[in-house]
Design a protein around this motif. Structure first.
Motif, PDB file in Angstrom:
ATOM      1  N   UNK A  84       0.850  -1.191   0.000  1.00  0.00           N
ATOM      2  CA  UNK A  84       0.000   0.000   0.000  1.00  0.00           C
ATOM      3  C   UNK A  84       0.886   1.241   0.000  1.00  0.00           C
ATOM      4  N   UNK A  85       0.505   2.199  -0.819  1.00  0.00           N
ATOM      5  CA  UNK A  85       1.176   3.500  -0.807  1.00  0.00           C
ATOM      6  C   UNK A  85       0.129   4.554  -1.123  1.00  0.00           C
ATOM      7  N   UNK A  86       0.019   5.539  -0.274  1.00  0.00           N
ATOM      8  CA  UNK A  86      -0.957   6.602  -0.490  1.00  0.00           C
ATOM      9  C   UNK A  86      -0.600   7.386  -1.742  1.00  0.00           C
ATOM     10  N   UNK A  87      -1.568   7.544  -2.617  1.00  0.00           N
ATOM     11  CA  UNK A  87      -1.360   8.250  -3.882  1.00  0.00           C
ATOM     12  C   UNK A  87      -1.386   9.754  -3.652  1.00  0.00           C
ATOM     13  N   UNK A  88      -0.549  10.467  -4.398  1.00  0.00           N
ATOM     14  CA  UNK A  88      -0.526  11.924  -4.268  1.00  0.00           C
ATOM     15  C   UNK A  88      -1.651  12.578  -5.060  1.00  0.00           C
ATOM     16  N   UNK A  89      -1.927  12.054  -6.275  1.00  0.00           N
ATOM     17  CA  UNK A  89      -2.906  12.685  -7.143  1.00  0.00           C
ATOM     18  C   UNK A  89      -4.184  11.886  -7.334  1.00  0.00           C
ATOM     19  N   UNK A  90      -4.137  10.585  -7.085  1.00  0.00           N
ATOM     20  CA  UNK A  90      -5.267   9.708  -7.403  1.00  0.00           C
ATOM     21  C   UNK A  90      -5.758   8.991  -6.140  1.00  0.00           C
ATOM     22  N   UNK A  91      -6.050   9.752  -5.090  1.00  0.00           N
ATOM     23  CA  UNK A  91      -6.422   9.159  -3.802  1.00  0.00           C
ATOM     24  C   UNK A  91      -7.785   8.487  -3.872  1.00  0.00           C
ATOM     25  N   UNK A  92      -7.831   7.176  -3.567  1.00  0.00           N
ATOM     26  CA  UNK A  92      -9.071   6.417  -3.624  1.00  0.00           C
ATOM     27  C   UNK A  92      -9.446   5.804  -2.290  1.00  0.00           C
ATOM     28  N   UNK A  93      -8.463   5.369  -1.519  1.00  0.00           N
ATOM     29  CA  UNK A  93      -8.720   4.640  -0.280  1.00  0.00           C
ATOM     30  C   UNK A  93      -8.607   5.601   0.900  1.00  0.00           C
ATOM     31  N   UNK A  94      -9.656   5.612   1.727  1.00  0.00           N
ATOM     32  CA  UNK A  94      -9.665   6.413   2.943  1.00  0.00           C
ATOM     33  C   UNK A  94      -9.449   5.503   4.119  1.00  0.00           C
ATOM     34  N   UNK A  95      -8.302   5.617   4.780  1.00  0.00           N
ATOM     35  CA  UNK A  95      -7.968   4.741   5.901  1.00  0.00           C
ATOM     36  C   UNK A  95      -8.767   5.104   7.142  1.00  0.00           C
TER      37      UNK A  95
END
Length: 96
Positions: A84-95
């Motif tokens: 898992x790596x948080x995307x800078x521009x394409x954020x989809x998953x909210x932890x």
């Protein structure tokens, strides 16, 4: 660093995913790390399978991929790696 609750959440999300990359006889190289990093930017969460003919230890492979792509190792179970790596521009998953 992910908490236990966040890892459980990500494992449940990754359960239905199919592996995108396979690590084989060649092991992990710079090109693979670059492609994994780009795929993580687009997807945030992904599975990678380790093939039977891979000479390297699966823990070492998982560690190399996670460090190289600057990602979090969510799970290593059998021959399957979940990153898992948080995307800078394409954020989809909210932890949680």
């Amino acid at each position: 660093m992910l908490t236990g609750k966040q890892k459980r959440f990500l494992r449940s999300k990754a359960h239905h995913l199919n592996p995108i990359f396979q690590v084989g006889k060649g092991g992990v190289n710079e090109n693979m790390i670059k492609q994994v990093s780009e795929a993580l930017e687009a997807r945030e969460l992904m599975k990678i399978s380790i093939l039977q003919n891979c000479d390297d230890d699966k823990n070492a492979v998982a560690d190399q991929l996670a460090r190289g792509a600057k990602a979090e190792l969510v799970q290593l179970i059998g021959n399957m790696i979940v990153l898992y790596k948080e995307s800078k521009e394409n954020k989809q998953i909210l932890l949680p």
